[in-house]
Design an enzyme around this catalytic site. Structure first.
Site, PDB file in Angstrom:
ATOM      1  CG  ASP A   1      -0.274   0.119   2.544  1.00 11.59           C
ATOM      2  OD1 ASP A   1       0.815  -0.482   2.715  1.00 11.59           O
ATOM      3  OD2 ASP A   1      -0.813   0.799   3.441  1.00 11.59           O
TER       4      ASP A   1
ATOM      5  CD  GLU B   1       4.018   1.058   7.227  1.00 13.68           C
ATOM      6  OE1 GLU B   1       4.659   1.395   8.220  1.00 13.68           O
ATOM      7  OE2 GLU B   1       3.696   1.872   6.317  1.00 13.68           O
TER       8      GLU B   1
HETATM    9  N1  BES Z   1       8.548   3.176   5.662  1.00 19.54           N
HETATM   10  C1  BES Z   1       7.875   4.074   6.541  1.00 19.54           C
HETATM   11  C2  BES Z   1       8.524   4.240   7.882  1.00 19.54           C
HETATM   12  C3  BES Z   1       9.962   4.603   7.800  1.00 19.54           C
HETATM   13  C4  BES Z   1      10.358   5.739   7.119  1.00 19.54           C
HETATM   14  C5  BES Z   1      10.890   3.785   8.375  1.00 19.54           C
HETATM   15  C6  BES Z   1      11.693   6.035   7.005  1.00 19.54           C
HETATM   16  C7  BES Z   1      12.196   4.083   8.275  1.00 19.54           C
HETATM   17  C8  BES Z   1      12.600   5.199   7.574  1.00 19.54           C
HETATM   18  C9  BES Z   1       6.458   3.590   6.730  1.00 19.54           C
HETATM   19  O1  BES Z   1       5.840   3.249   5.530  1.00 19.54           O
HETATM   20  C10 BES Z   1       5.632   4.696   7.329  1.00 19.54           C
HETATM   21  O2  BES Z   1       5.421   5.676   6.675  1.00 19.54           O
HETATM   22  N2  BES Z   1       5.166   4.505   8.533  1.00 19.54           N
HETATM   23  C11 BES Z   1       4.225   5.373   9.119  1.00 19.54           C
HETATM   24  C12 BES Z   1       3.522   4.564  10.155  1.00 19.54           C
HETATM   25  C13 BES Z   1       2.109   4.913  10.394  1.00 19.54           C
HETATM   26  C14 BES Z   1       1.267   5.204   9.222  1.00 19.54           C
HETATM   27  C15 BES Z   1       1.479   3.913  11.320  1.00 19.54           C
HETATM   28  C16 BES Z   1       4.921   6.561   9.749  1.00 19.54           C
HETATM   29  O3  BES Z   1       6.056   6.467  10.202  1.00 19.54           O
HETATM   30  O4  BES Z   1       4.312   7.638   9.731  1.00 19.54           O
HETATM   31 MN    MN Z   2       7.031   2.110   4.365  1.00 19.02          MN
HETATM   32 MN    MN Z   3       5.174   5.176   4.581  1.00 19.76          MN
END
Ligand code: BES
Ligand code: MN
Ligand code: MN
Length: 459
Positions: A88, A153
């Site tokens: 997603d 996610e």
């Molecule tokens: N891949 C990201 C998180 C991330 C970004 C990890 C950069 C390491 C480095 C993930 O897809 C994300 O965006 N997570 C969200 C989580 C939320 C929607 C529960 C976030 O961090 O905002």
């Molecule tokens: Mn991600």
């Molecule tokens: Mn993300």
């Protein structure tokens, strides 16, 4: 070490690129119900790409979007690895700020621009192609591999913990590998040692039953926008600390060795300032930028809505105001505890004359790696071989809610090795992944399975 793998990936570069572009063209926006069919289409696309490599595959329905599973378990006696990713993507808006349309992948200056290019389609897809290199050149893999690619996610992985808990046998693994993060700098491979957690809230402030003439009523009725601004103004003190009672109670101190490693990383605030394009930096007093991002919890307003925001002036006293607020958490803050503290705080500071409600939307725990064992040794070796440079250990301010669940429910170490870059515009217009990182990442992850099998066999 494994020229055959790198050679295969080089020779198939054009076709692999076309496949990635096909995947990037599907608008798999999990947050929007109008994309439900696209979500299913993407899950099927991922399933088919694993199936064509000889994986046993399945699509598992959840209350939300489906989970794709692919299993290859023909390496008798060898360890099993679970590779996690998410198909997603975040909504692409604002569309007018994209140089090329978000779902029409386009290459400029060695970068592939598309929503999901780096987060996370490009990164889990490179694992599928790394595995393909083994299967097509040697007819087998040196380890057993299970793919788990989910579709929720970006909306909090609400249904994944339940699936993992109910399928511990299926997902049982000696290590979990995730590429959904960034490298510290161009050419500098990185292993991630921490993620922040999250607790996300929506605050609604209701004033009068409907919008009012601000002259006929203003001054005699409490304004919900002002009330909300007052609430928000209580979230921080003058030192930039979060001023919610009990907020820091369970914050764990970082180990001196990890802090030392962080201090060794080349950083400068001027470059960071340029990356964000803000007039100045700001945050909790007494911490460096990296410490603020990786080791300290936050409370941030994500969105605000109230009253008239159109062209020109409209004299109106709005009936309501709304804010989206998220706290980034660090070990060992629990989303559940922060929810309780945050709601109590909002209730305590809510001005009289308006009705304030606060809802918790989703949350996830922070995570910290142990960074020991054969999977980490294998990652170090493979990254050094493919990038010509030893990896550094980094932290991260973002969140991947399922990581601590994997560790706890499966009892397996989690390796986070990402191939994004600073400035990649994840969640923003003009998201990109570097072509070079995509290629080297594929080679590194293909080689990693040789190193890992050897390291486990030797242990
Ligand atoms: N891949 C990201 C998180 C991330 C970004 C990890 C950069 C390491 C480095 C993930 O897809 C994300 O965006 N997570 C969200 C989580 C939320 C929607 C529960 C976030 O961090 O905002
Ligand atoms: Mn991600
Ligand atoms: Mn993300």
């Amino acid at each position: 070490m494994s020229e055959d793998l790198a050679d295969y990936l080089r020779k198939n570069d054009g076709r692999i690129r076309e496949e990635l572009f096909d995947l990037l063209r599907i608008p798999s926006v999990s947050a929007r119900s109008e994309h439900k069919a696209d979500m299913i289409r993407t899950a099927e696309w991922v399933r088919d790409s694993l199936k064509s490599l000889g994986f046993e595959t399945g699509i598992h329905q959840t209350k939300g979007h489906p989970i794709v599973i692919g299993e290859w378990r023909k390496a008798a006696g060898a360890p099993t690895v679970l590779i996690y990713g998410h198909y997603d993507v975040q909504p692409p808006e604002p569309l007018e700020l994209w140089t090329s349309p978000p779902f029409e992948p386009t290459v400029r200056d060695g970068r592939i621009f598309a929503r999901g290019s780096v987060d996370d389609k490009g990164q889990f897809f490179l694992h599928i192609k790394a595995v393909e290199a083994h299967l097509r050149t040697r007819g087998k893999l040196p380890v057993n591999i299970v793919f788990l690619i989910e579709g929720e996610e970006e909306i909090g992985s609400e249904n994944l913990a339940e699936f993992v808990s109910a399928n511990r046998e299926l997902l049982k693994a000696d290590a979990v590998v995730i590429s959904d993060s960034t490298m510290y700098a161009e050419g500098q491979p990185s292993i991630l040692s921490s993620l922040r957690g999250l607790a996300y809230f929506e605050i609604n402030v209701q004033g009068p039953a409907g919008d009012l003439h601000s002259g006929m009523y203003g001054g005699a009725v409490v304004n919900p926008a002002t009330a909300l601004a007052k609430i928000i103004a209580t979230f921080h003190d003058e030192q930039g600390r979060v001023a919610i009672d009990g907020f820091y109670d369970s914050v764990r101190e970082w180990e001196p060795e990890i802090r030392e490693q962080m201090r060794q990383l080349p950083t400068d605030d001027a470059t960071f300032l340029k990356e964000v394009g803000a007039p100045a930096l700001g945050g909790e007093h007494g911490y460096t930028t990296l410490e603020r991002l990786w080791t300290r919890p936050t409370c941030e307003v994500n969105g605000l809505l109230s009253g008239y925001t159109g062209e020109g002036a409209k004299t109106v006293l709005p009936a309501r105001a709304m804010a989206k607020v998220s706290c980034r958490l660090v070990p060992d803050q629990l989303p559940r505890d922060i929810e309780r503290l945050f709601k109590a705080h909002v209730a305590r500071v809510a001005p009289k004359g308006v009705t304030v409600t606060c809802e918790h939307l989703h949350g996830g725990r922070a995570w910290k790696a142990k960074l020991e064992g054969p999977i980490f040794d294998a990652a170090r070796a493979a990254l050094e071989s493919a990038f010509g440079k030893a990896p550094v250990i980094t932290g991260e301010g973002g969140s991947i809610p399922v990581v601590s669940d994997f560790e706890e429910m499966l009892g397996a170490p989690v390796l986070l090795v990402g191939f994004g870059l600073p400035g990649e515009n994840a969640h923003a217009p003009d998201e990109w992944i570097s072509e070079e990182n995509f290629r080297r990442g594929m080679v590194a992850m293909a080689e990693m399975w040789d190193y890992y099998a050897a390291a486990v066999a030797a242990a």
